[in-house]
Design an enzyme around this catalytic site. Structure first.
Site, mmCIF file in Angstrom:
data_model
loop_
_atom_site.group_PDB
_atom_site.id
_atom_site.type_symbol
_atom_site.label_atom_id
_atom_site.label_comp_id
_atom_site.label_asym_id
_atom_site.label_seq_id
_atom_site.Cartn_x
_atom_site.Cartn_y
_atom_site.Cartn_z
ATOM 1 N N LYS A 1 0.841 -1.212 0.000
ATOM 2 C CA LYS A 1 0.000 0.000 0.000
ATOM 3 C C LYS A 1 0.870 1.253 0.000
ATOM 4 O O LYS A 1 0.781 2.115 0.868
ATOM 5 C CB LYS A 1 -0.982 0.016 1.184
ATOM 6 C CG LYS A 1 -1.958 -1.155 1.160
ATOM 7 C CD LYS A 1 -3.027 -1.026 2.230
ATOM 8 C CE LYS A 1 -3.952 -2.216 2.259
ATOM 9 N NZ LYS A 1 -3.338 -3.468 2.739
HETATM 10 P P1 BMP Z 1 -7.369 -11.576 6.984
HETATM 11 O O1 BMP Z 1 -8.237 -12.357 5.962
HETATM 12 O O2 BMP Z 1 -6.493 -12.475 7.790
HETATM 13 O O3 BMP Z 1 -8.152 -10.608 7.801
HETATM 14 O O4 BMP Z 1 -6.335 -10.710 6.117
HETATM 15 C C1 BMP Z 1 -6.763 -9.710 5.245
HETATM 16 C C2 BMP Z 1 -5.625 -9.252 4.359
HETATM 17 O O5 BMP Z 1 -6.153 -8.305 3.429
HETATM 18 C C3 BMP Z 1 -4.471 -8.559 5.075
HETATM 19 O O6 BMP Z 1 -3.276 -8.917 4.413
HETATM 20 C C4 BMP Z 1 -4.743 -7.074 4.889
HETATM 21 O O7 BMP Z 1 -3.559 -6.304 4.768
HETATM 22 C C5 BMP Z 1 -5.492 -7.042 3.570
HETATM 23 N N1 BMP Z 1 -6.497 -5.951 3.458
HETATM 24 C C6 BMP Z 1 -7.604 -5.886 4.296
HETATM 25 O O8 BMP Z 1 -7.771 -6.707 5.200
HETATM 26 N N2 BMP Z 1 -8.508 -4.880 4.093
HETATM 27 C C7 BMP Z 1 -8.384 -3.952 3.130
HETATM 28 O O9 BMP Z 1 -9.255 -3.101 2.978
HETATM 29 C C8 BMP Z 1 -7.260 -4.010 2.303
HETATM 30 C C9 BMP Z 1 -6.320 -5.032 2.478
HETATM 31 O O10 BMP Z 1 -5.273 -5.102 1.671
#
Ligand code: BMP
Length: 257
Positions: A89
């Site tokens: 990002k």
């Molecule tokens: P998880 O499914 O374990 O919550 O991980 C979500 C992933 O998506 C993380 O790597 C986070 O950086 C990314 N992410 C997010 O959760 N929300 C957003 O709006 C944008 C993201 O890149």
């Protein structure tokens, strides 16, 4: 339209590659490789590689990251046919983002970025793509237009402006990170949608989850990001297989309407 049909409309090479690969692998799953050690990352990739189209990294979370790790990732990507997108990002001025993205393009084909610095940052991306080590590789960026976390500061106007930038720089932009169906009608962009788990809810730091089906059918997600629901499962391979099937069925339902 199917992903295959949409690939013909993609202006960005990486978007085209992702759309074609999704149809080939019958998968719209992107795994977020958020694990504490490199050893675990490699083990998970060996288990889930066949089910995913994109592997999303946060390289700076690995304490022992080095260019050799990047080379190892590239080999795993070739072996299991997936694409690497670094979710750093980026959000700096063009002159800095140019160097940052160029460095990441040494091992990743895509990167995520904020649009807070406006057009200059996308001009920086253009230079990074032109100067990348292997220019024949498809490359591109995902613009963050919406976020999954509670009370984030992105406004509707920011989302609209980000969408306009995506259109303006369509040869560089692979897609948008978004939580709602995109405001644009061009079918060649890939909507990357995180915040997905088989159990809706969230975590204790503001993350919000919807089900895989809702991510595809209500939120308009094309490529769905799933992290902990896979990586922290007792059986990541089985969790990835089930998630792939559920997401692909939802996509099949969407395109059959
Ligand atoms: P998880 O499914 O374990 O919550 O991980 C979500 C992933 O998506 C993380 O790597 C986070 O950086 C990314 N992410 C997010 O959760 N929300 C957003 O709006 C944008 C993201 O890149």
């Amino acid at each position: 339209m199917t992903f295959r049909e949409r690939s013909d409309h993609a202006q960005n090479h990486l978007a085209r590659s992702i759309l074609v690969l999704m149809e080939q692998k019958k998968s719209n799953l992107c795994v977020a490789l958020d694990v504490p050690t490199w050893e675990e990352a490699v083990r998970i990739l060996q288990e889930v590689g066949e089910y995913v189209v994109v592997v999303k990294t946060h390289f700076d979370t690995f304490p022992d990251w080095s260019p050799a790790r990047g080379e190892q990732l590239k080999k795993l990507a070739a072996l299991h046919s997936f694409i690497i997108v670094e979710d750093r990002k980026f959000g700096d001025i063009g002159n800095i983002i140019k160097s940052q993205i160029k460095a990441v393009f040494g091992w990743a084909q895509g990167a995520t970025m904020h649009t807070i610095c406006g057009e200059g940052s996308l001009e920086g991306v253009r230079m990074a793509v032109e100067e990348a080590s292997d220019p024949s590789l498809a490359r591109g960026v995902f613009l963050v237009s919406e976020l999954s976390c509670a009370e984030n500061l992105i406004s509707a106007q920011y989302t609209k402006k980000t969408t306009e930038l995506a259109i303006q720089y369509s040869s560089l932009v692979t897609g948008l990170v978004a939580q709602n169906p995109l405001l644009l009608k061009e079918p060649g962009f890939v909507q990357l949608t995180p915040g997905v788990s088989s159990k809706p809810g969230g975590d204790n730091l503001g993350q919000k989850y919807v089900t895989p089906r809702d991510a595809v059918l209500l939120k308009g997600g094309d490529l769905i990001v799933v992290g902990r629901a896979i990586t922290q499962s007792p059986d990541p391979k089985d969790a990835a297989r089930k998630m792939r099937n559920e997401l692909w069925n939802a996509y099949a339902e969407r395109v059959s309407d």
